[in-house]
Design a protein around this motif. Structure first.
Motif, PDB file in Angstrom:
ATOM      1  N   GLU A 147       0.842  -1.182   0.000  1.00 59.23           N
ATOM      2  CA  GLU A 147       0.000   0.000   0.000  1.00 59.23           C
ATOM      3  C   GLU A 147       0.881   1.237   0.000  1.00 59.23           C
ATOM      4  OE1 GLU A 147      -2.706   0.019   3.212  1.00 59.23           O
ATOM      5  OE2 GLU A 147      -3.772  -1.798   2.608  1.00 59.23           O
ATOM      6  N   ILE A 148       0.565   2.200  -0.879  1.00 62.36           N
ATOM      7  CA  ILE A 148       1.328   3.444  -0.967  1.00 62.36           C
ATOM      8  C   ILE A 148       0.379   4.595  -0.684  1.00 62.36           C
ATOM      9  CG2 ILE A 148       2.772   4.900  -2.439  1.00 62.36           C
ATOM     10  CD1 ILE A 148       3.387   2.396  -4.091  1.00 62.36           C
ATOM     11  N   SER A 149       0.718   5.420   0.301  1.00 63.22           N
ATOM     12  CA  SER A 149      -0.145   6.535   0.687  1.00 63.22           C
ATOM     13  C   SER A 149       0.387   7.845   0.128  1.00 63.22           C
ATOM     14  CB  SER A 149      -0.253   6.629   2.209  1.00 63.22           C
ATOM     15  OG  SER A 149      -0.774   5.438   2.740  1.00 63.22           O
ATOM     16  N   GLY A 150      -0.517   8.780  -0.145  1.00 63.15           N
ATOM     17  CA  GLY A 150      -0.142  10.095  -0.654  1.00 63.15           C
ATOM     18  C   GLY A 150      -0.061  11.106   0.458  1.00 63.15           C
ATOM     19  N   SER A 188      -3.138   5.566  -1.841  1.00 60.59           N
ATOM     20  CA  SER A 188      -3.230   6.132  -3.189  1.00 60.59           C
ATOM     21  C   SER A 188      -3.050   5.064  -4.242  1.00 60.59           C
ATOM     22  CB  SER A 188      -2.162   7.219  -3.370  1.00 60.59           C
ATOM     23  OG  SER A 188      -2.345   8.269  -2.446  1.00 60.59           O
ATOM     24  N   ALA A 189      -2.122   4.141  -4.010  1.00 65.65           N
ATOM     25  CA  ALA A 189      -1.880   3.049  -4.955  1.00 65.65           C
ATOM     26  C   ALA A 189      -1.637   1.778  -4.177  1.00 65.65           C
ATOM     27  CB  ALA A 189      -0.700   3.375  -5.853  1.00 65.65           C
ATOM     28  N   TYR A 190      -1.894   0.675  -4.851  1.00 68.18           N
ATOM     29  CA  TYR A 190      -1.833  -0.607  -4.153  1.00 68.18           C
ATOM     30  C   TYR A 190      -1.282  -1.670  -5.091  1.00 68.18           C
ATOM     31  CZ  TYR A 190      -3.510  -4.516  -1.282  1.00 68.18           C
ATOM     32  OH  TYR A 190      -3.593  -5.641  -0.498  1.00 68.18           O
ATOM     33  N   TRP A 191      -0.245  -2.354  -4.637  1.00 73.37           N
ATOM     34  CA  TRP A 191       0.297  -3.458  -5.426  1.00 73.37           C
ATOM     35  C   TRP A 191      -0.331  -4.749  -4.943  1.00 73.37           C
ATOM     36  CZ3 TRP A 191       2.647  -4.767  -9.704  1.00 73.37           C
ATOM     37  CH2 TRP A 191       3.185  -6.060  -9.823  1.00 73.37           C
ATOM     38  N   ASP A 192      -1.091  -5.402  -5.846  1.00 68.86           N
ATOM     39  CA  ASP A 192      -1.740  -6.668  -5.528  1.00 68.86           C
ATOM     40  C   ASP A 192      -0.817  -7.792  -6.003  1.00 68.86           C
ATOM     41  OD1 ASP A 192      -3.274  -8.946  -5.307  1.00 68.86           O
ATOM     42  OD2 ASP A 192      -5.130  -7.954  -5.934  1.00 68.86           O
ATOM     43  N   ALA A 193      -0.111  -8.418  -5.038  1.00 64.82           N
ATOM     44  CA  ALA A 193       0.880  -9.431  -5.398  1.00 64.82           C
ATOM     45  C   ALA A 193       0.248 -10.637  -6.053  1.00 64.82           C
ATOM     46  CB  ALA A 193       1.655  -9.851  -4.146  1.00 64.82           C
ATOM     47  N   SER A 194      -0.945 -11.045  -5.596  1.00 67.19           N
ATOM     48  CA  SER A 194      -1.574 -12.246  -6.149  1.00 67.19           C
ATOM     49  C   SER A 194      -2.016 -12.046  -7.591  1.00 67.19           C
ATOM     50  CB  SER A 194      -2.777 -12.649  -5.291  1.00 67.19           C
ATOM     51  OG  SER A 194      -3.746 -11.613  -5.293  1.00 67.19           O
ATOM     52  N   ALA A 195      -2.406 -10.782  -7.935  1.00 67.30           N
ATOM     53  CA  ALA A 195      -2.854 -10.483  -9.302  1.00 67.30           C
ATOM     54  C   ALA A 195      -1.738  -9.887 -10.151  1.00 67.30           C
ATOM     55  CB  ALA A 195      -4.042  -9.525  -9.263  1.00 67.30           C
ATOM     56  N   GLN A 218      -6.026   4.019  -6.684  1.00 69.64           N
ATOM     57  CA  GLN A 218      -7.289   4.327  -6.048  1.00 69.64           C
ATOM     58  C   GLN A 218      -7.912   5.576  -6.686  1.00 69.64           C
ATOM     59  OE1 GLN A 218      -8.466   2.143  -4.036  1.00 69.64           O
ATOM     60  NE2 GLN A 218      -6.581   0.928  -3.832  1.00 69.64           N
ATOM     61  N   VAL A 219      -9.124   5.901  -6.270  1.00 72.78           N
ATOM     62  CA  VAL A 219      -9.833   7.063  -6.803  1.00 72.78           C
ATOM     63  C   VAL A 219      -9.034   8.341  -6.543  1.00 72.78           C
ATOM     64  CG1 VAL A 219     -11.948   8.429  -6.622  1.00 72.78           C
ATOM     65  CG2 VAL A 219     -12.055   5.939  -6.495  1.00 72.78           C
ATOM     66  N   HIS A 269      -7.052   8.546 -12.572  1.00 74.45           N
ATOM     67  CA  HIS A 269      -8.232   7.751 -12.212  1.00 74.45           C
ATOM     68  C   HIS A 269      -9.121   8.591 -11.291  1.00 74.45           C
ATOM     69  CE1 HIS A 269     -10.022   4.123  -9.860  1.00 74.45           C
ATOM     70  NE2 HIS A 269     -10.852   4.530 -10.834  1.00 74.45           N
ATOM     71  N   SER A 270     -10.323   8.907 -11.778  1.00 72.39           N
ATOM     72  CA  SER A 270     -11.240   9.716 -11.004  1.00 72.39           C
ATOM     73  C   SER A 270     -12.436   8.903 -10.508  1.00 72.39           C
ATOM     74  CB  SER A 270     -11.731  10.907 -11.818  1.00 72.39           C
ATOM     75  OG  SER A 270     -12.445  10.455 -12.958  1.00 72.39           O
TER      76      SER A 270
END
Length: 331
Positions: A290-293, A300-307, A313-314, A330-331
């Motif tokens: 998880e990366i926060s702004g 703000s952004a999320y790395w999904d390791a399984s996918a 994010q919005v 991305h709005s």
């Protein structure tokens, strides 16, 4: 010549009883001086060049022929370190329980000052000298020893070692801790240098600005520093600034912390205007990131390791280069 008081008498066996007396020469005594009416308390001469004190019919302490002060034993112990004999130290106390084998020093004064033990060293060749010490000299040692069945082997030591730069009113010194890893000697494990550096596993460092050095000297063996805590809690490494306070933290969550943070690793930073670090990056136990702004704690952004996917994010965007080439919002 024997001078006694006015009233005196000579009793059986030639015993002289008097109110007082003085001796202007030597007094020869075969064995002991006994306290009148308290015959189990005496000053004795049990052997040549030896003086002892008895109380309650038992020897309390003695000064032996080598001027060693012995309490609790009549013959000096000399089997220290890897020696069967020959290391008879000058002051020895032994007993069968804590009460008669413990030394205490207590200061009583209406102030903040204390008592203490001073261990000192000079290079003088006579008592009372002040010849300057040199780099490499040991100023004093505290040693812990235990019997291996033959001698009292040294298990651990703390000692002070002089460093380069000795001068008038200047004595740079390292404090060193040694332990016995299973042999007849101790080895250095930890050192606080004269500059205040903490060295673990090494006696030297080439960097003067290193506060802590942890060294592993065995090839192909990992160097591990562990922080451990109770279940459901976390470990912190905190970075501080003298003016700003807490500037950043690294937090490792325990395995039963809950709220989706089990075994997670979190990185936090604070702005110059506050002293409250906020979450910026979280690595979950699944490998998700998880990366926060600017909104602390809001992803703000999320790395999904399984996918194998990076999810925005919005109201977040991906910028390539300086943003003039490609920007995905991305709005």
């Amino acid at each position: 010549q024997l001078q006694v008081g006015v009233a005196y008498s000579v009793g059986a066996a030639g015993i002289v009883t008097a109110a007082g007396g003085s001796f202007t020469g030597d007094v020869d005594i075969a064995d002991k001086i006994v306290h009148t009416g308290d015959t189990n308390t005496a000053i004795r001469f049990p052997a040549a060049d030896t003086v002892s004190v008895e109380t309650g019919g038992t020897e309390s302490f003695r000064v032996d022929s080598s001027q060693r002060l012995l309490k609790g034993l009549t013959t000096a112990r000399g089997n220290y370190a890897n020696n069967a004999s020959g290391v008879e130290y000058g002051l020895q106390v032994e007993g069968l329980n804590a009460l008669n084998s413990t030394i205490t020093l207590v200061r009583n004064s209406n102030d903040a000052n204390d008592g203490g033990i001073v261990l000192g060293k000079t290079r003088a060749t006579s008592v009372g000298g002040n010849t300057v010490v040199q780099a490499g000299d040991d100023l004093g040692t505290i040693t812990w020893a235990g019997s291996d069945g033959t001698s009292l082997q040294f298990g651990a030591e703390i000692f002070a070692e002089v460093q380069t730069g000795v001068g008038n009113d200047d004595l740079p010194t390292d404090l060193i801790v040694k332990t016995n890893g299973g042999s007849t000697s101790t080895s250095e494990r930890l050192r606080i240098t004269s500059a205040g550096q903490l060295l673990v596993g090494t006696a030297t460092t080439n960097e003067t600005n290193e506060t802590l050095v942890v060294h592993q000297s065995t090839a192909f063996v990992d160097n591990i520093v562990s922080l451990e805590t109770a279940e459901g809690t976390s470990n912190y490494i905190t970075f501080r600034d003298d003016d700003q306070g807490v500037t950043a933290q690294i937090r490792a969550y325990g395995g039963a912390y809950g709220s989706g943070f089990d075994n997670a690793l979190e990185f936090l930073t604070s702005s110059s205007s506050n002293n409250d670090p906020g979450r910026r990056v979280v690595i979950k136990e699944t490998g998700d990131i998880e990366i926060s702004g600017n909104a602390v704690g809001v992803t703000s952004a999320y790395w999904d390791a399984s996918a194998n996917s990076l999810i925005f994010q919005v109201n977040s965007k991906a910028v390539f280069g300086d943003g003039s080439d490609l920007c995905v919002f991305h709005s």
